[in-house]
Scaffold this motif. Structure first.
Motif, mmCIF file in Angstrom:
data_model
loop_
_atom_site.group_PDB
_atom_site.id
_atom_site.type_symbol
_atom_site.label_atom_id
_atom_site.label_comp_id
_atom_site.label_asym_id
_atom_site.label_seq_id
_atom_site.Cartn_x
_atom_site.Cartn_y
_atom_site.Cartn_z
ATOM 1 N N ALA A 103 0.732 -1.325 0.104
ATOM 2 C CA ALA A 103 0.086 -0.004 0.130
ATOM 3 C C ALA A 103 0.832 1.232 -0.102
ATOM 4 O O ALA A 103 0.325 2.397 -0.251
ATOM 5 C CB ALA A 103 -0.957 0.041 1.242
ATOM 6 N N GLY A 104 2.162 1.182 0.348
ATOM 7 C CA GLY A 104 2.980 2.467 0.004
ATOM 8 C C GLY A 104 2.927 3.230 1.478
ATOM 9 O O GLY A 104 3.218 4.431 1.608
ATOM 10 N N GLU A 105 2.483 2.559 2.574
ATOM 11 C CA GLU A 105 2.186 3.250 3.841
ATOM 12 C C GLU A 105 3.682 3.366 4.566
ATOM 13 O O GLU A 105 4.435 2.218 4.382
ATOM 14 C CB GLU A 105 1.074 2.638 4.397
ATOM 15 N N PRO A 106 3.532 4.296 5.552
ATOM 16 C CA PRO A 106 5.066 4.187 6.365
ATOM 17 C C PRO A 106 4.924 2.787 7.229
ATOM 18 O O PRO A 106 4.041 2.372 7.661
ATOM 19 C CB PRO A 106 4.537 5.459 7.343
ATOM 20 N N LEU A 107 6.261 2.491 7.268
ATOM 21 C CA LEU A 107 6.580 1.217 7.733
ATOM 22 C C LEU A 107 7.258 1.427 9.205
ATOM 23 O O LEU A 107 8.245 1.895 9.181
ATOM 24 C CB LEU A 107 7.422 0.509 6.583
ATOM 25 N N LYS A 108 6.569 1.127 9.957
ATOM 26 C CA LYS A 108 7.009 0.930 11.486
ATOM 27 C C LYS A 108 7.473 -0.488 11.797
ATOM 28 O O LYS A 108 6.923 -1.348 12.424
ATOM 29 C CB LYS A 108 6.124 1.402 12.432
ATOM 30 N N LEU A 109 8.772 -0.919 11.523
ATOM 31 C CA LEU A 109 9.462 -1.999 11.662
ATOM 32 C C LEU A 109 9.387 -2.587 13.176
ATOM 33 O O LEU A 109 9.062 -3.672 13.507
ATOM 34 C CB LEU A 109 10.734 -2.445 11.197
ATOM 35 N N LYS A 110 9.280 -1.698 14.226
ATOM 36 C CA LYS A 110 9.317 -2.130 15.500
ATOM 37 C C LYS A 110 8.339 -2.880 15.913
ATOM 38 O O LYS A 110 8.240 -3.688 16.836
ATOM 39 C CB LYS A 110 9.689 -0.731 16.470
ATOM 40 N N THR A 111 6.942 -2.260 15.283
ATOM 41 C CA THR A 111 5.617 -2.900 15.528
ATOM 42 C C THR A 111 5.628 -4.245 15.125
ATOM 43 O O THR A 111 5.236 -4.969 15.998
ATOM 44 C CB THR A 111 4.634 -1.951 14.775
ATOM 45 N N PHE A 112 6.473 -4.637 13.977
ATOM 46 C CA PHE A 112 6.210 -5.928 13.614
ATOM 47 C C PHE A 112 7.176 -6.879 14.438
ATOM 48 O O PHE A 112 6.750 -8.026 14.416
ATOM 49 C CB PHE A 112 6.384 -6.031 11.829
ATOM 50 N N LEU A 113 8.297 -6.348 14.755
ATOM 51 C CA LEU A 113 9.137 -7.107 15.544
ATOM 52 C C LEU A 113 8.612 -7.415 16.968
ATOM 53 O O LEU A 113 8.790 -8.655 17.588
ATOM 54 C CB LEU A 113 10.510 -6.355 15.480
#
Length: 405
Positions: free
Chosen positions: A266-276
């Motif tokens: 979707a090209g949305e901002p990616l907050k990797l910390k949330t997924f980790l």
């Protein structure tokens, strides 16, 4: 940029349904014949048919592993098995043996995917199979992102890469340590994970040379931070390992990678910390990026025994929800009690929690503690739960295994 297929393991019908519920585009499973994973709850033909019906009704695909490396006489009946799988309507075969690949191409119209057990690490080997009619190649887990980039540019075949799960101490499927130490053939699905055992290094007088025991194992693969680059490379499928894993593991891992892929697409901002943080809730071993960032360093090895456990405990599986009564039917998986606040794991209810104010057993009798495995319970809640939603709670004495961002 095309959205890559998210491929998840299905150890049985329940885990198949869970994987699809939490966002898998496809699942892979083993039948009773011609498949590795001897200790998995492998599927009968009737089970495969039911799984295909369930998956196709929800727009998902089913691949069947026929990945044994057969010995003389072990291919008897294989072409009949192919015919049954084709009649059922599976979406493809995962094959390791050149003989099985050839038979599948000659005697069926099923798409053939070459297993990671072929250890394909260069475009010449990949294109060898492409020229013979295979649809997809599952890359060796020993490739770096740069090597995958080079390979992607030199082949037109579909490429699949592992992003999560156990790592082999040898090239995948090539280890014989389990055969030697436990008489369990790793190449026949019986790996005893001998590399993970606790070892001692003894001196000449049989005294231990180290204070603590050590293992020979690699940390598990977890590629949350590498998925954006795999996505940009145009990899066709991202694969999660673990047909022996629990419902909670499958749901948490699939749901996390699903949301990550969708965010990228979707090209949305990616907050990797949330997924980790989310993926750490199901990890039961330390993780690293495997070979994706190049030759693994000492930090990617699991030399010491690690007591870390998932930071979330699988409390209950939702079996049903009565919208009129506002009542959920739960199946207990680990103890919880009245007063506990449970987190809801659901594709439809991100961030939802439920505080248990009242619990009843199947007979309607109030209880204070759910302590019996698989006990059916009734829970009043205005949260509209769905079958295969999961309730979980913070595990005691847990330590997160989140990789650093």
């Amino acid at each position: 940029m095309a959205r890559p297929e998210l491929l998840a393991p299905a150890g049985d019908l329940e885990r198949l349904k869970v994987a699809i519920r939490y966002g898998a585009d496809a699942v892979y499973l083993g039948g009773k014949s011609f498949s590795l994973r001897a200790r998995a709850s492998n599927f009968t033909l009737a089970d495969i048919a039911e799984g295909v019906r369930h998956a196709h009704a929800r727009g998902a695909r089913v691949y069947v592993t026929t990945n044994i490396l057969p010995r003389p006489g072990e291919l008897d009946g294989f072409c009949d098995y192919l015919a049954e799988l084709e009649r059922i309507g599976i979406d493809g075969l995962i094959c390791a043996s050149p003989g099985i690949i050839q038979l599948a191409l000659q005697h069926s119209s099923l798409p053939v995917h070459v297993s990671t057990q072929q250890s394909l690490t260069n475009s010449e080997a990949v294109n060898f199979w492409y020229s013979r009619g295979v649809e997809r190649v599952i890359l060796a887990r020993e490739l770096s992102l740069e090597e995958i980039r080079t390979l992607r540019a030199r082949t037109g075949v579909e490429l699949e890469a592992f992003v999560h799960g156990g790592m082999c101490a040898s090239y995948s499927g090539k280890c014989t340590l389990s055969n030697t130490l436990a008489a369990r053939d790793a190449n026949r699905g019986g790996c005893a994970h001998s590399c993970r055992w606790a070892y001692e290094l003894l001196g000449p007088r049989l005294e231990s040379r180290f204070e603590d025991a050590f293992s020979l194992s690699a940390k598990d693969l977890q590629a949350i931070q590498e998925v954006p680059e795999l996505y940009s490379l145009g990899i066709d499928a991202l694969k999660i390992e673990g047909r022996m894993k629990s419902v909670h593991y499958v749901a948490t891992v699939v749901n996390t990678y699903r949301r990550l892929i969708d965010t990228l697409h979707a090209g949305e901002p990616l907050k990797l910390k949330t997924f980790l943080e989310e993926i750490a809730k199901a990890e039961n071993r330390p993780t690293a990026s495997g070979h994706l960032r190049g030759t693994p360093t000492r930090d990617a090895q699991l030399f010491s025994r690690d007591a870390r456990r998932p930071i979330q405990r699988f409390a209950a599986l939702v079996r049903d929800y009565d919208t009129e009564r506002g009542e959920a039917v739960l199946e207990q998986r680990s103890p919880f009690r009245v007063g506990d606040t449970l987190e809801v794991l659901s594709p439809d209810l991100p961030g939802e929690t439920i505080t248990i104010s009242e619990l009843r057993d199947e007979a309607g009798i109030p209880i204070a503690v759910a302590r019996h495995p698989r006990q059916r319970l009734r829970l009043r809640t205005d949260v509209a739960l769905k079958p295969y939603d999961i309730l979980r709670k913070q595990a005691p004495n847990s330590i997160a295994t989140t990789r650093k961002t």
